[in-house]
Design a protein around this motif. Structure first.
Motif, PDB file in Angstrom:
ATOM      1  N   VAL A   1      -1.945   6.072  -6.112  1.00 28.50           N
ATOM      2  CA  VAL A   1      -1.046   6.270  -4.975  1.00 28.50           C
ATOM      3  C   VAL A   1      -0.540   7.712  -4.929  1.00 28.50           C
ATOM      4  O   VAL A   1      -0.440   8.313  -3.857  1.00 28.50           O
ATOM      5  N   ARG A   2      -0.248   8.270  -6.099  1.00 29.16           N
ATOM      6  CA  ARG A   2       0.240   9.657  -6.110  1.00 29.16           C
ATOM      7  C   ARG A   2      -0.787  10.595  -5.481  1.00 29.16           C
ATOM      8  O   ARG A   2      -0.442  11.459  -4.666  1.00 29.16           O
ATOM      9  N   ARG A   3      -2.051  10.399  -5.822  1.00 25.52           N
ATOM     10  CA  ARG A   3      -3.094  11.277  -5.278  1.00 25.52           C
ATOM     11  C   ARG A   3      -3.290  11.060  -3.773  1.00 25.52           C
ATOM     12  O   ARG A   3      -3.511  12.019  -3.025  1.00 25.52           O
ATOM     13  N   LEU A   4      -3.226   9.791  -3.345  1.00 24.88           N
ATOM     14  CA  LEU A   4      -3.297   9.531  -1.896  1.00 24.88           C
ATOM     15  C   LEU A   4      -2.171  10.273  -1.186  1.00 24.88           C
ATOM     16  O   LEU A   4      -2.377  10.925  -0.158  1.00 24.88           O
ATOM     17  N   ASN A   5      -0.989  10.161  -1.752  1.00 18.38           N
ATOM     18  CA  ASN A   5       0.183  10.786  -1.120  1.00 18.38           C
ATOM     19  C   ASN A   5       0.124  12.310  -1.152  1.00 18.38           C
ATOM     20  O   ASN A   5       0.766  12.971  -0.334  1.00 18.38           O
ATOM     21  N   ASN A   6      -0.656  12.840  -2.085  1.00 13.64           N
ATOM     22  CA  ASN A   6      -0.861  14.289  -2.120  1.00 13.64           C
ATOM     23  C   ASN A   6      -1.877  14.754  -1.086  1.00 13.64           C
ATOM     24  O   ASN A   6      -2.172  15.942  -0.988  1.00 13.64           O
ATOM     25  N   GLY A   7      -2.450  13.786  -0.377  1.00 14.25           N
ATOM     26  CA  GLY A   7      -3.374  14.154   0.689  1.00 14.25           C
ATOM     27  C   GLY A   7      -4.810  14.347   0.242  1.00 14.25           C
ATOM     28  O   GLY A   7      -5.630  14.886   0.992  1.00 14.25           O
ATOM     29  N   GLU A   8      -5.134  13.882  -0.966  1.00 10.84           N
ATOM     30  CA  GLU A   8      -6.531  13.973  -1.404  1.00 10.84           C
ATOM     31  C   GLU A   8      -7.397  13.023  -0.585  1.00 10.84           C
ATOM     32  O   GLU A   8      -6.904  12.039  -0.033  1.00 10.84           O
ATOM     33  N   ASP A   9      -8.689  13.301  -0.540  1.00 11.43           N
ATOM     34  CA  ASP A   9      -9.626  12.450   0.177  1.00 11.43           C
ATOM     35  C   ASP A   9      -9.543  11.014  -0.366  1.00 11.43           C
ATOM     36  O   ASP A   9      -9.838  10.766  -1.541  1.00 11.43           O
ATOM     37  N   PRO A  10      -9.123  10.056   0.483  1.00 12.01           N
ATOM     38  CA  PRO A  10      -8.894   8.686  -0.009  1.00 12.01           C
ATOM     39  C   PRO A  10     -10.110   8.068  -0.697  1.00 12.01           C
ATOM     40  O   PRO A  10      -9.980   7.392  -1.712  1.00 12.01           O
ATOM     41  N   GLU A  11     -11.297   8.309  -0.129  1.00 10.52           N
ATOM     42  CA  GLU A  11     -12.475   7.678  -0.702  1.00 10.52           C
ATOM     43  C   GLU A  11     -12.754   8.188  -2.112  1.00 10.52           C
ATOM     44  O   GLU A  11     -13.122   7.440  -3.012  1.00 10.52           O
ATOM     45  N   ARG A  12     -12.550   9.473  -2.281  1.00  9.97           N
ATOM     46  CA  ARG A  12     -12.737  10.054  -3.606  1.00  9.97           C
ATOM     47  C   ARG A  12     -11.697   9.507  -4.596  1.00  9.97           C
ATOM     48  O   ARG A  12     -12.017   9.165  -5.729  1.00  9.97           O
ATOM     49  N   VAL A  13     -10.481   9.405  -4.139  1.00 10.53           N
ATOM     50  CA  VAL A  13      -9.410   8.872  -4.992  1.00 10.53           C
ATOM     51  C   VAL A  13      -9.751   7.446  -5.431  1.00 10.53           C
ATOM     52  O   VAL A  13      -9.659   7.095  -6.607  1.00 10.53           O
TER      53      VAL A  13
END
Ligand SMILES: *[C@@H]1O[C@H](CO)[C@@H](O)[C@H](O)[C@H]1NC(C)=O
Length: 183
Positions: free
Chosen positions: A124-136
């Motif tokens: 969730v932290r990485r999603l919220n940082n705006g990283e590419d969701p699929e990669r996350v």
């Protein structure tokens, strides 16, 4: 269309948005398996239906009669996933757009690992940082493969299925716009 989650027995399509789609329910059902009477899961937790964890002895909190029918287990599952979806909706930034398949994969994961895990997850932290969701999803989901410190084949398979669902394109936005739509 409105909504008290406790009254929301059916989760429905509203416009182009879906709360959890059928692919998600199918995934969860297949991965949880069905038991009609409370029985220990792979780590010894008593569960019934599609992975409902008993809160009191013999799942006395479940109002449906045992043995559960497939239909009553389906109703129980739809009720049970609501707090996990709500937790995701509250935890994932409203600036992040999640489509219905991505959403379903996350709900399946959340239903399995619990709300505390979601809140403190690097996923969730990485999603919220705006990283590419699929990669996350591809990088983070597979790490959630153990229960009680033991890696389980069933969890490896479940994470694979979630990563697959996450990657299926969809134009239906599930988050942030449509997560609180109930019948
Ligand atoms: C999403 O919408 C675009 C543009 O209308 C369309 O080309 C594409 O096929 C749609 N994708 C899906 C998965 O429906």
């Amino acid at each position: 269309m409105i909504v008290l989650p406790t009254l929301g027995l059916s989760l429905v399509r509203a416009g182009s948005c879906i709360f959890v789609n059928q692919a998600t329910l199918d995934l969860i059902k297949e991965r949880e398996g069905f038991v009609s009477i409370p029985s220990p899961d792979p780590v010894g937790q008593p569960t019934v239906g599609y992975g409902h964890q008993c809160r009191v002895k013999d799942c006395g909190e479940v109002t449906e009669p045992f043995p559960l029918s497939l239909q009553s287990a389906d109703r129980l599952l739809k009720r049970d996933i609501v707090p996990f979806a709500q937790c995701l909706a509250a935890t994932i930034s409203p600036h992040i757009r999640i489509n219905s398949n991505q959403w379903g994969a996350l709900v399946s994961w959340a239903y399995n690992v619990g709300t505390e895990s979601i809140k403190h997850s690097s996923l969730v932290r990485r999603l919220n940082n705006g990283e590419d969701p699929e990669r996350v999803a591809r990088e983070e989901l597979p790490g959630w493969d153990n229960a009680g410190g033991i890696t389980l084949l069933g969890l490896i398979r479940r994470r694979e299925a979630e990563v697959r669902l996450f990657g299926i394109p969809s134009n239906n936005t599930a988050h942030p716009f449509c997560t609180y739509t109930y019948l």
